[in-house]
Design an enzyme around this catalytic site. Structure first.
Site, PDB file in Angstrom:
ATOM      1  N   TYR A 196       0.821  -1.213   0.000  1.00  0.00           N
ATOM      2  CA  TYR A 196       0.000   0.000   0.000  1.00  0.00           C
ATOM      3  C   TYR A 196       0.859   1.269   0.000  1.00  0.00           C
ATOM      4  O   TYR A 196       0.354   2.365  -0.237  1.00  0.00           O
ATOM      5  CB  TYR A 196      -0.948   0.031   1.202  1.00  0.00           C
ATOM      6  CG  TYR A 196      -2.013  -1.049   1.183  1.00  0.00           C
ATOM      7  CD1 TYR A 196      -2.334  -1.707  -0.002  1.00  0.00           C
ATOM      8  CD2 TYR A 196      -2.702  -1.412   2.331  1.00  0.00           C
ATOM      9  CE1 TYR A 196      -3.301  -2.702  -0.030  1.00  0.00           C
ATOM     10  CE2 TYR A 196      -3.679  -2.403   2.301  1.00  0.00           C
ATOM     11  CZ  TYR A 196      -3.963  -3.041   1.118  1.00  0.00           C
ATOM     12  OH  TYR A 196      -4.916  -4.032   1.084  1.00  0.00           O
ATOM     13  N   LYS A 215       3.716 -15.283   1.549  1.00  0.00           N
ATOM     14  CA  LYS A 215       3.729 -16.148   0.369  1.00  0.00           C
ATOM     15  C   LYS A 215       5.187 -16.343  -0.038  1.00  0.00           C
ATOM     16  O   LYS A 215       5.618 -15.902  -1.109  1.00  0.00           O
ATOM     17  CB  LYS A 215       2.931 -15.514  -0.772  1.00  0.00           C
ATOM     18  CG  LYS A 215       1.441 -15.476  -0.539  1.00  0.00           C
ATOM     19  CD  LYS A 215       0.666 -16.709  -1.000  1.00  0.00           C
ATOM     20  CE  LYS A 215       0.698 -16.927  -2.469  1.00  0.00           C
ATOM     21  NZ  LYS A 215       0.033 -18.207  -2.833  1.00  0.00           N
ATOM     22  N   ASP A 223      -2.619 -17.996   1.319  1.00  0.00           N
ATOM     23  CA  ASP A 223      -3.815 -18.622   0.733  1.00  0.00           C
ATOM     24  C   ASP A 223      -4.297 -19.788   1.594  1.00  0.00           C
ATOM     25  O   ASP A 223      -5.492 -19.960   1.843  1.00  0.00           O
ATOM     26  CB  ASP A 223      -3.559 -19.059  -0.721  1.00  0.00           C
ATOM     27  CG  ASP A 223      -2.253 -19.814  -0.910  1.00  0.00           C
ATOM     28  OD1 ASP A 223      -1.394 -19.773   0.004  1.00  0.00           O
ATOM     29  OD2 ASP A 223      -2.074 -20.460  -1.951  1.00  0.00           O
ATOM     30  N   ASP A 268      -5.034  -7.217   5.784  1.00  0.00           N
ATOM     31  CA  ASP A 268      -6.272  -6.523   5.457  1.00  0.00           C
ATOM     32  C   ASP A 268      -7.380  -7.547   5.189  1.00  0.00           C
ATOM     33  O   ASP A 268      -8.489  -7.469   5.724  1.00  0.00           O
ATOM     34  CB  ASP A 268      -6.012  -5.673   4.193  1.00  0.00           C
ATOM     35  CG  ASP A 268      -7.068  -4.613   3.977  1.00  0.00           C
ATOM     36  OD1 ASP A 268      -8.029  -4.554   4.763  1.00  0.00           O
ATOM     37  OD2 ASP A 268      -6.935  -3.855   3.001  1.00  0.00           O
ATOM     38  N   ASP A 289     -10.445  -9.270   8.039  1.00  0.00           N
ATOM     39  CA  ASP A 289     -11.886  -9.157   7.751  1.00  0.00           C
ATOM     40  C   ASP A 289     -12.540 -10.538   7.682  1.00  0.00           C
ATOM     41  O   ASP A 289     -13.685 -10.718   8.110  1.00  0.00           O
ATOM     42  CB  ASP A 289     -12.128  -8.400   6.438  1.00  0.00           C
ATOM     43  CG  ASP A 289     -12.154  -6.895   6.661  1.00  0.00           C
ATOM     44  OD1 ASP A 289     -11.882  -6.455   7.803  1.00  0.00           O
ATOM     45  OD2 ASP A 289     -12.446  -6.146   5.717  1.00  0.00           O
TER      46      ASP A 289
END
Ligand code: NAD
Length: 370
Positions: free
Chosen positions: A143, A194, A227, A251, A255
Site C-alpha cells: 500500500y 507467500k 492462501d 487486510d 476481515d
C-alpha cells in the site's frame, strides 16, 4: 483523582459519541470503586472537528495524541461530509493519527462469545470459544511501496504498478509485537506470507524465524502461506492463537476472521507503535465499525465493540489485565443474561438500548467484583 495515565478520548461522529458515553460509565466505575483513574482529555475528531475547526484533526489535538499514553477513538464520517474532497474528509483525521503516531501493528481479535456463536455463518462447533488475534503490519508493504502509479506504454496500453517492499526492521518490529503478545496468551504465533512466490515473503519468513530463535525461543512459531491461512480460517479457526502478517494479507485475513464472529458491533481493535525506553508504546484503540449514520442518535447502537476496545487499552497500554478481564467477563455476563442490542438480537432474547447495555455491563462488573 490525579493520575499519571494520560488518555485522549476522541468520540467522533454518528454513533461514536453514544458508544463512548457507555465507556465513560465504566471508567467512572473504575475510578469510584477500584481507584483506577486516568487523566482524560476529550477532543473533537472527524466531521465534528470539521464543523468546529474546519479540519478533521487540529494540530493541537494531534499533539495531545502524541503526548498521551493511549488514544480511545470512536468513529468518524457521515453523509454530511461526503461531498468534501478526499483530503478534507473526516476519515483523514484517523489516517493522520495513524501516520504521525507511527502505528505499525494493528491488532484485531476475533472472539466469539458463547452466547453469540449462532450468529456466525459457520457452524457453532467451529466457532464457539474462538479467541484468536490477527496482527497486521499497517504502515509498510504494497500500500506504500514505491514505485507505484499508472503509466502509459509506448504502444498506448496502460500499466498499473504497486510494489510490495519490506525491510528487516519493519518485519522485526511487528514480529516482536506478535511474540510479546503470544507470551500473554497461549504462546503460539503463526507467521503468514507467500514465501513460495514472493521474495519479500521469503525475507519475512527468514526474519521471523531469526527473531524467534534469538529472542523468543519459548514461543511456538509456525509459518503458513497466506492462501492456506485463508482456507484454515474458515476450516478450523480454533487452531490459531496469534497470526502475524503483512499489510495486504492482514487486510483480508482480519476481515475474514471478523466475519467468523458474526457482528460488527462486537469487534474491538488496537493499533500500536514503537516502544520507547520505558517500554511504553504509542497506541490507539477503536471499534472496527464506523459511525453507522443509519442508526445514529437513536440509542440503538451496540456499545460493546467500543467497550471491548477500552478493555484492550487497559491490558496493553496500562498493564491492567485484571481490570480488562473484569470488563470482558461482564460483557460475557450480560450476553449470557440474554440482553441484546438490535444488531445482535435473536429469538427469545431481550432487546435493549445503547444506554441500557452500558448500564448492564457496569451492574455486572459490580456483581462480579462482589
Ligand atoms: P458502518 O460500520 O458505520 O456501518 C455498517 C452497518 O453496520 C450499518 O448498517 C450500521 O448500522 C451497522 N453497525 C455498525 N456499527 C454498529 C454498532 N456498533 N451497533 C449496531 N449497528 C452497527 O460502516 P458504513 O456504513 O460503511 O460507513 C458509515 C460511515 O462510517 C462512513 O462515513 C464511513 O466512511 C465511516 N467509517 C468510519 C470508520 C472509522 O471511523 N474507523 C470505519 C468504517 C467506516
Amino acid at each position: 483523582m490525579a493520575s499519571n495515565r494520560k488518555l485522549l478520548v476522541l468520540p467522533g461522529d454518528g454513533i461514536g459519541p453514544e458508544c463512548m458515553s457507555e465507556v465513560m460509565r465504566i471508567a467512572d466505575w473504575f475510578a469510584n470503586y477500584r481507584s483506577v483513574s486516568f487523566d482524560i482529555t476529550e477532543e473533537l475528531v472527524g466531521g465534528a472537528a470539521i464543523d468546529a475547526h474546519g479540519t478533521p484533526l487540529t494540530d493541537a489535538t494531534m499533539q495531545l495524541a502524541l503526548d498521551s499514553d493511549a488514544v480511545l477513538f470512536g468513529a468518524v464520517g457521515g453523509p454530511k461530509w461526503e461531498e468534501l474532497e478526499f483530503a478534507a474528509r473526516p476519515e483523514r483525521g484517523l489516517l493522520r493519527l495513524r501516520k504521525e503516531m507511527d502505528l505499525f501493528a494493528n491488532l484485531r481479535p476475533a472472539l466469539v462469545f458463547d452466547a453469540l456463536a449462532d450468529a456466525s455463518t459457520l457452524k457453532r462447533e467451529f466457532v464457539a470459544g474462538l479467541d484468536l488475534m490477527i496482527i497486521r503490519e499497517l504502515t509498510g508493504g504494497i500500500y506504500f511501496g514505491e514505485p507505484r502509479g499508472i503509466e502509459t506504454l509506448p504502444d498506448g496500453t496502460r500499466r498499473g504498478i504497486n510494489t510490495q517492499v519490506y525491510t528487516t526492521p519493519e518485519i522485526e518490529r511487528v514480529l516482536r509485537v506478535a511474540f510479546d503478545l503470544a507470551g500473554k496468551r497461549q504462546g503460539r504465533v503463526c507467521s503468514v506470507e507467500k514465501a513460495n512466490v514472493m521474495e519479500s515473503g521469503e525475507l519475512w519468513r527468514e526474519t521471523a524465524q531469526e527473531i524467534h530463535d534469538k529472542e523468543f525461543p519459548g514461543i511456538e512459531l509456525t509459518h503458513m502461506y497466506a492462501d492456506n491461512c485463508a482456507m484454515q480460517l474458515v476450516r478450523q479457526p480454533k487452531q490459531f492463537d496469534v497470526i502475524v502478517t503483512d499489510n495486504l494479507f492482514g487486510d483480508m485475513l482480519s476481515d475474514t476472521a471478523a466475519m467468523l464472529t458474526g457482528s460488527l458491533g462486537m469487534l474491538p481493535s488496537a493499533s500500536l507503535g514503537a516502544a520507547d525506553a520505558t517500554g511504553r508504546r504509542k497506541a490507539l484503540y477503536e471499534p472496527v465499525h464506523g459511525s453507522a449514520p443509519d442508526i445514529a442518535g437513536e440509542n440503538k447502537a451496540n456499545p460493546l465493540a467500543t467497550i471491548l476496545s477500552y478493555a484492550m487499552m487497559l491490558r496493553y497500554s496500562f498493564d491492567l489485565g485484571d481490570e480488562a478481564e473484569l470488563v470482558e467477563r461482564a460483557v460475557t455476563g450480560v450476553l449470557d443474561q440474554g440482553l441484546r442490542t438490535a444488531d445482535i438480537m435473536a429469538d427469545g432474547k431481550e432487546e435493549v438500548s445503547t444506554t441500557d447495555m452500558g448500564a448492564a455491563v457496569v451492574d455486572e462488573m459490580a456483581a462480579l467484583a462482589g
